[in-house]
Scaffold this motif. Sequence first.
Motif, mmCIF file in Angstrom:
data_model
loop_
_atom_site.group_PDB
_atom_site.id
_atom_site.type_symbol
_atom_site.label_atom_id
_atom_site.label_comp_id
_atom_site.label_asym_id
_atom_site.label_seq_id
_atom_site.Cartn_x
_atom_site.Cartn_y
_atom_site.Cartn_z
ATOM 1 N N TYR A 160 42.085 45.261 43.164
ATOM 2 C CA TYR A 160 43.659 44.576 43.660
ATOM 3 C C TYR A 160 43.487 43.954 41.516
ATOM 4 C CZ TYR A 160 44.650 44.769 48.292
ATOM 5 O OH TYR A 160 45.459 45.921 49.700
ATOM 6 N N LEU A 161 45.166 44.369 41.457
ATOM 7 C CA LEU A 161 45.423 42.902 39.946
ATOM 8 C C LEU A 161 46.247 42.198 40.344
ATOM 9 C CD1 LEU A 161 44.850 42.783 36.835
ATOM 10 C CD2 LEU A 161 46.343 44.186 36.377
ATOM 11 N N VAL A 162 46.389 40.860 40.557
ATOM 12 C CA VAL A 162 46.564 39.711 40.158
ATOM 13 C C VAL A 162 46.635 38.987 39.312
ATOM 14 C CG1 VAL A 162 46.770 37.442 41.185
ATOM 15 C CG2 VAL A 162 45.655 39.305 42.951
ATOM 16 N N VAL A 163 47.629 39.179 38.808
ATOM 17 C CA VAL A 163 48.380 38.758 36.712
ATOM 18 C C VAL A 163 49.410 37.159 37.365
ATOM 19 C CG1 VAL A 163 49.126 38.825 34.756
ATOM 20 C CG2 VAL A 163 47.848 40.648 36.329
ATOM 21 N N CYS A 164 48.008 35.815 36.765
ATOM 22 C CA CYS A 164 49.448 35.137 36.783
ATOM 23 C C CYS A 164 49.873 34.537 35.029
ATOM 24 C CB CYS A 164 48.839 33.894 37.073
ATOM 25 S SG CYS A 164 48.115 34.181 38.496
#
Length: 336
Positions: A183-187
Amino acid sequence: MKIKNLTERDVRILHALFRYRTFTTPQVHRLFFESNKKRDYCWLRMSYLKRDGYIISKPVVNNGRKETNSYFLTTKGVEELKQRGLIDKTTFAKDLQLSGFRMLHAQQVNEFLVQLKAYGYDLWDSRLVKSTFELDRNSLIQGMLISPDERKYGLYLFTTDPEEKTLAKVISEIKKNFSIKYYLVVCTSAKAFTEFESMLKKEETRIRSSVSLLPYEDALLALKTVGDENQRIQLFQEFGRVEKVERGAFPYTVQHNGEMKYVCENLHNSTGVRRRLSLYTPHEYKRDGKKVLMLIRKGFLQDLEQEFRHYPHVQFAVILKKDLVEKIEKWENATL
């Protein structure tokens, strides 16, 4: 005068609007008109497609001022793709159109494709991800980024400061959907990053997948410079002679400062890499005999040093942002 025949590029634009719902004028220009340095021809062609009823546009407004247009398929555009056998006959234009925050959010998700397509990445939209992995239709997942070496990252993007219940729902989905390995969580905001990081650390031991948490710009830097195994090896080679290891705690070693060490990188800020490092305990190090050289961005160094303070066999080397930017500029200049 109407368009007599759609060009191959026209059809590719229409099909992209079906797959990703919307693109802005700058995004269309970068994806389909890169050889035309000015946007004039791109804007003209999109205006023809709009005039002839294949697409519609909505203004993108920021601080009360129109910045650009965002495009969507019309019924005519959908029917054209159906006639060409490119999409399912049950598709309707009204199901593809977005407005307000959902439109702006889709543009930011699609920007990953715009930025990374030339680097060998592909992007699945949320509909394809949900159907492929049989996820709940109300899942918050926003897409799937496919790396050049076919690694699939379930993508979540926080474009504002999300509510705590939203963060908790994303964590819950990641915990349950372990059919997705990465998973890639980008903020885009520091607050979203900090709050999700805190929640992730509390739940990390219960998550089987590997989760990469990054600010938006850092995500693009990492994906462009260590997006596949070849790029990773090239980065390792900057620290010494690299060898592939058939059996060991890590897949590669490097001859560094006169010692043979395992080498790995965590520019993606990945829970999977940290988990692997934690398993190489001081006891395992005594048995194996090789230290570990971890390549890391400066912003993540302090937390890692604290987390592995009882692992004296782990060493860290900082990868500077300017060096990553130079790699990207060199690559882009070479492909012009």
